[in-house]
Motif scaffolding. Structure first.
Motif, mmCIF file in Angstrom:
data_model
loop_
_atom_site.group_PDB
_atom_site.id
_atom_site.type_symbol
_atom_site.label_atom_id
_atom_site.label_comp_id
_atom_site.label_asym_id
_atom_site.label_seq_id
_atom_site.Cartn_x
_atom_site.Cartn_y
_atom_site.Cartn_z
ATOM 1 N N TRP A 4 11.058 120.257 25.433
ATOM 2 C CA TRP A 4 11.060 121.634 25.863
ATOM 3 C C TRP A 4 10.904 122.618 24.715
ATOM 4 O O TRP A 4 10.814 123.826 24.930
ATOM 5 N N GLY A 5 10.873 122.114 23.490
ATOM 6 C CA GLY A 5 10.708 123.001 22.356
ATOM 7 C C GLY A 5 12.011 123.702 21.992
ATOM 8 O O GLY A 5 13.095 123.230 22.301
ATOM 9 N N ALA A 6 11.867 124.834 21.336
ATOM 10 C CA ALA A 6 13.033 125.563 20.853
ATOM 11 C C ALA A 6 13.791 126.206 22.004
ATOM 12 O O ALA A 6 13.197 126.650 22.995
ATOM 13 N N GLU A 7 15.084 126.308 21.849
ATOM 14 C CA GLU A 7 15.899 126.921 22.902
ATOM 15 C C GLU A 7 15.557 128.398 23.092
ATOM 16 O O GLU A 7 15.784 128.957 24.155
ATOM 17 N N GLU A 31 17.702 120.448 20.486
ATOM 18 C CA GLU A 31 18.385 121.083 19.350
ATOM 19 C C GLU A 31 19.891 120.916 19.431
ATOM 20 O O GLU A 31 20.595 121.003 18.428
ATOM 21 N N HIS A 32 20.396 120.687 20.668
ATOM 22 C CA HIS A 32 21.840 120.519 20.864
ATOM 23 C C HIS A 32 22.190 119.090 21.240
ATOM 24 O O HIS A 32 23.244 118.850 21.823
ATOM 25 N N GLY A 33 21.293 118.183 20.914
ATOM 26 C CA GLY A 33 21.553 116.782 21.226
ATOM 27 C C GLY A 33 21.243 116.415 22.655
ATOM 28 O O GLY A 33 21.556 115.307 23.106
ATOM 29 N N GLY A 34 20.629 117.340 23.382
ATOM 30 C CA GLY A 34 20.290 117.065 24.765
ATOM 31 C C GLY A 34 19.023 116.244 24.890
ATOM 32 O O GLY A 34 18.327 116.001 23.900
ATOM 33 N N PRO A 35 18.681 115.848 26.114
ATOM 34 C CA PRO A 35 17.546 114.944 26.319
ATOM 35 C C PRO A 35 16.176 115.583 26.165
ATOM 36 O O PRO A 35 15.173 114.882 26.165
ATOM 37 N N HIS A 36 16.108 116.892 26.048
ATOM 38 C CA HIS A 36 14.808 117.557 26.108
ATOM 39 C C HIS A 36 14.325 118.167 24.798
ATOM 40 O O HIS A 36 14.318 119.390 24.615
ATOM 41 N N SER A 37 13.863 117.293 23.932
ATOM 42 C CA SER A 37 13.154 117.768 22.747
ATOM 43 C C SER A 37 11.768 118.250 23.155
ATOM 44 O O SER A 37 11.156 119.059 22.450
ATOM 45 N N GLN A 79 16.440 124.148 32.254
ATOM 46 C CA GLN A 79 16.057 125.011 31.138
ATOM 47 C C GLN A 79 17.030 126.155 30.922
ATOM 48 O O GLN A 79 17.009 126.825 29.921
ATOM 49 N N TRP A 80 17.898 126.397 31.881
ATOM 50 C CA TRP A 80 18.896 127.440 31.738
ATOM 51 C C TRP A 80 20.212 126.915 31.168
ATOM 52 O O TRP A 80 21.225 127.633 31.164
ATOM 53 N N SER A 81 20.166 125.691 30.698
ATOM 54 C CA SER A 81 21.340 125.043 30.126
ATOM 55 C C SER A 81 21.061 124.682 28.672
ATOM 56 O O SER A 81 20.242 123.797 28.385
ATOM 57 N N ARG A 82 21.710 125.363 27.725
ATOM 58 C CA ARG A 82 21.433 125.162 26.309
ATOM 59 C C ARG A 82 21.649 123.715 25.883
ATOM 60 O O ARG A 82 20.942 123.211 25.025
ATOM 61 N N LEU A 83 22.628 123.071 26.483
ATOM 62 C CA LEU A 83 22.966 121.717 26.055
ATOM 63 C C LEU A 83 21.914 120.689 26.456
ATOM 64 O O LEU A 83 21.969 119.548 25.993
ATOM 65 N N ALA A 84 20.956 121.084 27.277
ATOM 66 C CA ALA A 84 19.881 120.165 27.655
ATOM 67 C C ALA A 84 18.804 120.083 26.587
ATOM 68 O O ALA A 84 17.994 119.157 26.594
ATOM 69 N N PHE A 85 18.798 121.031 25.688
ATOM 70 C CA PHE A 85 17.746 121.089 24.679
ATOM 71 C C PHE A 85 18.017 120.103 23.536
ATOM 72 O O PHE A 85 19.157 119.902 23.132
#
Lengths: 92, 139
Positions: free
Chosen positions: B102-105, B94-100, B86-92
């Protein structure tokens, strides 16, 4: 020959350790029974340092992440040791 | 962060306030090669930083640590060559990461799954834990 006094060379029942958190400049000191589980002390320290999430454990000065389920003494933690709080939570 | 870096002197950590970036350098504990991690802190703490592994010589996108076992748990080094935390923006998502999921960054601190960190020292600490468990580099 009679039995020696005390605990037959097993050491005192309690140990005092210092725990650092990643963002701390000063450690917190804890005096606990040496049979305290690593996870129990890690959770206590995490709470005291204000952590509310993650999977905390303690890391010793040899950079070994201690097993949360084992007693401190079983993880070779001794009186005067310095430990660091780390999060072993992983990817999901 | 300074106190953490002093306690872990095998890491060299530089914070460039002009471009709001952190450069972390160490050696891979198994492979021995240089590790260079670049974190972008624009928008932090409203959003988590971006973390990228770069080539230590060229600064271009570089090798990525292989996933290792951390006390029986999964690594933060994701197969998509990003840090899955969760401390990695690219995981979200919103940035094409695997974690939709997790909600908004902007709600990154509310995520309660997996590795959790909210300040730079905690992030570096988590990175160090997982790097020490890494068996080498991802092919």
């Amino acid at each position: 020959m009679g039995k020696p006094d005390g605990d037959h060379g097993q050491g005192p029942p309690e140990i005092t350790v210092s725990v650092f958190a990643p963002n701390s400049t000063e450690p917190r000191s804890y005096t606990v029974p040496k049979t305290t589980k690593v996870g129990e002390l890690a959770d206590q320290a995490a709470g005291d340092f204000g952590y509310q999430a993650g999977t905390p454990t303690l890391q010793n000065t040899e950079d070994r992440d201690l097993d949360r389920d084992k007693p401190l003494v079983a993880e070779q933690v001794g009186d005067g040791d310095e430990l660091e709080l780390v999060d072993i939570g992983g990817g999901v | 962060m300074s106190a953490w870096a002093e306690r872990h002197s095998e890491w060299s950590v530089t914070l460039d306030l002009d471009v709001v970036q952190l450069q972390g350098r160490t050696a891979h504990p198994v492979a021995g090669d240089p590790v260079y991690v670049l974190a972008g802190f624009d928008g932090y703490p409203a959003v988590p930083p971006t973390w990228e592994f770069r080539d230590a010589e060229t600064g271009e996108v570089g090798p990525f640590p292989a996933a290792g076992d951390v006390r029986g748990g999964p690594s933060i080094f994701h197969g998509n060559r990003l840090i899955c935390a969760q401390w990695s923006r690219l995981a979200f998502g919103e940035h094409g990461g695997p974690h939709s999921d997790w909600g908004a960054e902007t709600a990154w601190k509310d995520v309660r799954q997996g590795s959790h960190a909210e300040n730079i020292a905690e992030m570096l600490s988590a990175l160090r834990v997982h790097l020490r468990a890494s068996p080498g580099w991802m092919p």
